[in-house]
Design a protein around this motif. Structure first.
Motif, short mmCIF file in Angstrom:
data_model
loop_
_atom_site.label_atom_id
_atom_site.label_comp_id
_atom_site.label_asym_id
_atom_site.label_seq_id
_atom_site.Cartn_x
_atom_site.Cartn_y
_atom_site.Cartn_z
N CYS B 94 0.82 -1.22 0.00
CA CYS B 94 0.00 0.00 0.00
C CYS B 94 0.85 1.27 0.00
O CYS B 94 0.33 2.37 -0.16
CB CYS B 94 -0.96 0.02 1.19
SG CYS B 94 -0.16 0.16 2.79
N MET B 95 2.16 1.11 0.17
CA MET B 95 3.06 2.27 0.14
C MET B 95 3.85 2.21 -1.18
O MET B 95 3.26 2.33 -2.23
CB MET B 95 3.99 2.27 1.36
CG MET B 95 3.24 2.24 2.70
SD MET B 95 2.76 3.87 3.33
CE MET B 95 4.36 4.51 3.82
N VAL B 160 7.63 10.68 9.27
CA VAL B 160 6.33 10.15 8.84
C VAL B 160 5.54 11.22 8.07
O VAL B 160 4.87 10.91 7.08
CB VAL B 160 5.52 9.60 10.04
CG1 VAL B 160 4.12 9.18 9.61
CG2 VAL B 160 6.25 8.41 10.67
N GLY B 161 5.65 12.47 8.49
CA GLY B 161 5.04 13.57 7.73
C GLY B 161 5.58 13.63 6.31
O GLY B 161 4.83 13.79 5.34
N GLN B 163 6.86 11.14 4.63
CA GLN B 163 6.35 9.98 3.88
C GLN B 163 4.92 10.22 3.41
O GLN B 163 4.56 9.82 2.30
CB GLN B 163 6.41 8.73 4.77
CG GLN B 163 7.83 8.20 4.94
CD GLN B 163 7.92 7.08 5.95
OE1 GLN B 163 7.32 7.15 7.02
NE2 GLN B 163 8.66 6.04 5.63
N MET B 164 4.12 10.88 4.26
CA MET B 164 2.75 11.20 3.86
C MET B 164 2.76 12.11 2.63
O MET B 164 2.01 11.87 1.66
CB MET B 164 2.02 11.88 5.02
CG MET B 164 0.55 12.19 4.74
SD MET B 164 -0.54 10.75 4.95
CE MET B 164 -0.89 10.31 3.26
N ILE B 165 3.59 13.14 2.66
CA ILE B 165 3.67 14.05 1.51
C ILE B 165 4.09 13.27 0.26
O ILE B 165 3.52 13.44 -0.82
CB ILE B 165 4.68 15.19 1.77
CG1 ILE B 165 4.25 16.00 3.00
CG2 ILE B 165 4.78 16.11 0.54
CD1 ILE B 165 5.28 17.03 3.44
N MET B 167 3.64 10.12 -0.41
CA MET B 167 2.55 9.26 -0.88
C MET B 167 1.52 10.04 -1.68
O MET B 167 0.90 9.52 -2.60
CB MET B 167 1.84 8.59 0.31
CG MET B 167 2.61 7.53 1.06
SD MET B 167 3.31 6.21 0.01
CE MET B 167 1.82 5.59 -0.79
N LEU B 168 1.32 11.30 -1.29
CA LEU B 168 0.30 12.13 -1.94
C LEU B 168 0.87 12.89 -3.13
O LEU B 168 0.14 13.60 -3.82
CB LEU B 168 -0.29 13.13 -0.93
CG LEU B 168 -0.98 12.52 0.30
CD1 LEU B 168 -1.25 13.60 1.33
CD2 LEU B 168 -2.29 11.83 -0.10
N ARG B 181 11.39 20.60 1.10
CA ARG B 181 10.80 20.43 2.44
C ARG B 181 10.44 18.96 2.68
O ARG B 181 10.68 18.42 3.75
CB ARG B 181 9.55 21.30 2.57
CG ARG B 181 8.87 21.11 3.92
CD ARG B 181 7.72 22.09 4.16
NE ARG B 181 7.13 21.86 5.47
CZ ARG B 181 6.13 21.02 5.69
NH1 ARG B 181 5.60 20.33 4.70
NH2 ARG B 181 5.65 20.86 6.91
N LEU B 185 12.05 16.53 5.65
CA LEU B 185 11.27 15.75 6.62
C LEU B 185 11.53 14.25 6.47
O LEU B 185 11.85 13.57 7.43
CB LEU B 185 9.77 16.02 6.44
CG LEU B 185 9.26 17.43 6.73
CD1 LEU B 185 7.79 17.55 6.37
CD2 LEU B 185 9.46 17.78 8.20
#
Lengths: 300, 300
Positions: B94-95, B160-161, B163-165, B167-168, B181, B185
């Motif tokens: 899923c990643m 983790v922030g 990684q979220m960016i 993924m999106l 940026r 992170l």
């Protein structure tokens, strides 16, 4: 149980739940920037209505020992972050594959799987950030003790270890001993931590500490057996989560091993035993006494 | 760069890597009981051959400041647990959905997805257990400082922030600022932590601290740009992991934004700048100076 105070408990539990929700709202970073979805998912899972049972035990025992309110609330919030992360990851398709949690779609249903993995990771990490901060306690060695105990209770030799056993449970023969150990790890360790943390923050004596440990041990097990009864007897609408999973997965649990009546008797026995541990606190522990029946009643 | 010592660096890096692997082998619980698969997966991912670059920076800077060896090694091991957990979760279907990592099948390929989720969770948790233990440092407030910084560097407002960016990233327009940026992170925060932890354990002065911060900032960014160059130029056999992912996913990166030549120039410029930060340490920092070329050479 003190009948005069019978009405107090739900009020107190709700009050604690509200305080923990407010604390979590402050402690979870704001949903800003291109990573905002991460914080939204953390908030969605953490701020949803829950009983906040683990925070309740931190605060109720901590108040019994006169521990500082702020320390208790931050520790309770950290513990709830760990509990919430474990639910998010447990609900993933590759784990229990649940669609509903706390009466709302699970995080991977509401957002997506990647967001659920990351929101869980971030909540896990936040728990230790909260505990490490001087606001939790002025003494660094006390904060470290809280962190050491929480990491043990929730890691490979605690909650996560229990989850691993549960995931593999369909493949191996299980008896009462192995199921009991699995549950002690998977759910018991965090409930026990709630009591331990209160003892650390309140400077409990050895005698008090062993009463607390006995109580959380018995209540944790009773809670799990009651949960297994619910797995058989419950229905989805009432609980807001899927039921009957164990039977479908061919897993043994307390009900398949003890039978319904046997399981009910075991819950009663453990509930009585849990209350007996509180005897040394006399009626100062009346809310904790009431919590036993309240927690188990709604579940069997 | 000091030519006399040019041969020292790879030897030193291997020696550090070996010491960290031995430490991790001792710190990860033994594979026992019905949960043994969890520990096997933690060991499989953690003990695999890796450069151990983050541990290297903890130890090399820490030795520069005369920090205690045992503290440095435990802190380096904790940091490597965080790095390894992030790789395990990042590789999930899923990643990034990667099949190879460090030249071997990823954890979810070798075991299964549930085991990969849990092994990542357990390594994350273990990092904080290691740091909270008195063996890491006798002073609880120092241990808490290490924990607070690591949780920030790796949580929602750090790794983790990022990684979220990432993924999106397929869904939003990205410019050089936003990519910078994101990388600061996602990968920069942990590299910066390596330096910060060394400063904490070695009681670095403000001037030393800002040199270290400048160095890890520049090197972290150079490392990422070099990685993006590799994404375009590399091949799977050489690296033991899939490449060309960003282009396939329609994501911008430093190479798509700067061009190959522009990216190469940026790496060179950052490498020089990183070395200049180390000037205050004179030739006592020769291994760190050598690390810059070594780290970037094999990647562009």
């Amino acid at each position: 149980m003190n009948d005069q105070n019978a009405a107090d408990f739900p009020t107190y539990l709700n009050e604690v739940a509200d305080r923990v929700t407010v604390a979590l709202d402050r402690l979870i970073p704001p949903a800003e920037g291109p990573e905002a979805q991460l914080m939204r998912a953390m908030r969605y899972a953490s701020l949803a209505t829950g009983k906040r049972l683990r925070p309740f035990f931190v605060i109720a025992f901590g108040e019994l020992f006169g521990a500082p309110e702020k320390s208790l609330l931050r520790t309770a919030a950290a513990l709830e972050c760990i509990h919430t992360y474990s639910l998010i990851h447990d609900d993933l398709p590759c784990m229990d594959d649940d669609d509903l949690r706390r009466g709302q779609p699970t995080v991977h249903k509401r957002f997506d799987e990647a967001t659920a993995v990351l929101a869980g990771d971030a909540l896990l990490t936040l728990a230790f950030e909260i505990l490490s901060h001087p606001d939790t306690h002025q003494d660094g060695s006390v904060r470290c003790k809280l962190i050491e105990k929480l990491s043990r209770a929730s890691g490979a030799q605690g909650m996560v270890g229990g989850q691993m056993i549960d995931m593999l449970a369909g493949d191996v023969r299980q008896d009462l001993n192995s199921i009991t150990r699995m549950q002690r790890l998977k759910t018991g360790a965090l409930i026990a931590y709630a009591g331990e943390a209160a003892c650390i923050l309140g400077g409990a004596s050895d005698q008090q500490r062993s009463a607390v440990t006995g109580f959380t041990h018995d209540l944790g097990l009773a809670y799990q057996i009651a949960d297994d009864l619910l797995d058989v007897e419950g229905n989805e609408a009432e609980l807001g989560k899927g039921v009957g999973k164990d039977a479908d997965a061919g897993k043994a649990n307390f009900v398949t091993l003890l039978g319904k009546d046997g399981a009910r008797q075991r819950v009663e026995m453990l509930a009585e035993q849990a209350k007996e541990h509180l005897a040394i606190f006399r009626n100062r522990a009346h809310l904790l006494l009431q919590s036993v029946d309240f927690v188990l009643q709604r579940r069997h």
